[in-house]
Scaffold this active site. Structure first.
Site: not given
Ligand SMILES: NC(=O)c1ccc[n+]([C@@H]2O[C@H](COP(=O)([O-])OP(=O)(O)OC[C@H]3O[C@@H](n4cnc5c(N)ncnc54)[C@H](O)[C@@H]3O)[C@@H](O)[C@H]2O)c1
Length: 295
Positions: A13, A37, A53, A74, A139, A199, A261
């Protein structure tokens, strides 16, 4: 012209957000540890600072003379968080706290926090910002801790904020393979390779998909809005079962075991973002998928 810091700006993003900010004429710095990244996708006009961070001194350094922070860095996936709760906590809770402390010390005006629809856990039906949290994995839990820290800095120190809870984000550059890939990225990758679609479970699980460019626009309006200190769902407001999603692709599919989860359903009530941010999703899933297939 503003100078923005995008943490996690080298990620899926983040790269889209940086490109958009630069196209608007802003200056952009990126703090990213490059754990996920992709350096080749970073805009040449963006300044990349490689680091974590979790490093509070570095956070202080990179927030100097910054007008606003988009906090996207994150530990960003649910499944792998079961095996790495400490790392997940350090990045999502402690890392967020470091960024907030640094923003406060350097007088940054506003932070826009990338929250997650994992907040709603197993809630069935439409999900509203005021619903109680239900955390299916570390998470979801730690991303919510980040939200709470952000709100606390607003309440105690007046650091302006908006929190955006993204639903299932997809679009160009999304991860397509490995534990960090999400269903749509995997389907497109397999379809292009001529492989059957896998699936998990019955395929009745429903997901609210939102295009990455709609997420980018939501971030920009949340940085400039008159409304501050709020949480907004950022989704499309409609959802599809995984079976229905598979039917977008003219290829066979097969079922495997359900993953733990995973939520049963995600479905955003987006009326708050529509009302207070004047934000609306612009790219339908059909449009988004056909663009990705053509790519
Ligand atoms: N993709 C989605 O569907 C989705 C949904 C809800 C919320 N989000 C949130 O949006 C944000 C961006 O997600 P994304 O899909 O682009 O993920 P991503 O993993 O592609 O991007 C995250 C970036 O942060 C960097 N990073 C990770 N840990 C770091 C650390 N400790 N210090 C510095 N940099 C670090 C990674 O190298 C990566 O470039 C994340 O906060 C994620 O939780 C994403």
């Amino acid at each position: 012209m503003m100078h923005y810091l995008v943490t996690g700006g080298a990620g899926f993003i983040g790269t889209h957000l940086c490109n958009y900010l630069i196209s608007l004429g802003h200056q952009v710095s990126i703090l990213d540890d490059m754990s996920f990244g992709d350096q080749s996708k970073i805009h040449p006009k963006a300044k990349l600072i490689i680091g974590k961070i979790e490093d509070s001194n570095l956070c202080l350094e990179v927030t100097k003379n910054i007008d606003g922070v988009f906090h996207m860095a994150a530990f960003s996936r649910s499944g792998p968080s079961f095996d790495m709760p400490e790392q997940c906590h350090e990045s999502n809770a402690l890392g967020t706290l470091n960024i907030l402390q640094a923003c406060k010390k350097n007088g940054v005006k506003r932070i826009v926090y990338s929250g997650s629809s994992t907040f709603y856990g197993n809630k069935i039906g439409v999900q509203k910002e005021g619903d109680p949290g239900d955390f299916l994995n570390f998470y979801g839990l730690t991303k919510h801790v980040g939200e709470l820290y952000v709100q606390q800095f607003y309440r105690n120190f007046g650091l302006e904020c908006n929190i955006l809870r993204y639903f299932n984000v997809y679009g160009p550059g999304q991860p397509a393979t490995g534990a960090y890939a999400l269903v749509l990225g995997i389907f497109i990758d397999r379809f292009k390779k001529g492989e059957r679609l896998e699936i998990h479970g019955s395929g009745e699980q429903r997901r609210d998909f939102i295009h990455v460019l709609d997420i980018v626009k939501a971030n920009v309006v949340a940085m400039n809005s008159e409304t501050v200190g709020e949480i907004f769902n950022i989704g499309s407001g409609v959802n599809y079962s995984i079976k229905e999603l598979a039917n977008f692709f003219p290829i066979e599919n097969f079922h495997t075991e359900r993953r733990s989860g995973d939520a049963e359903e995600t479905l955003a009530d987006i009326s708050k973002a529509q009302k207070y941010l004047d934000w609306n999703p612009e790219i339908s899933l059909e449009q988004g998928i056909s663009q990705l297939i053509e790519e």
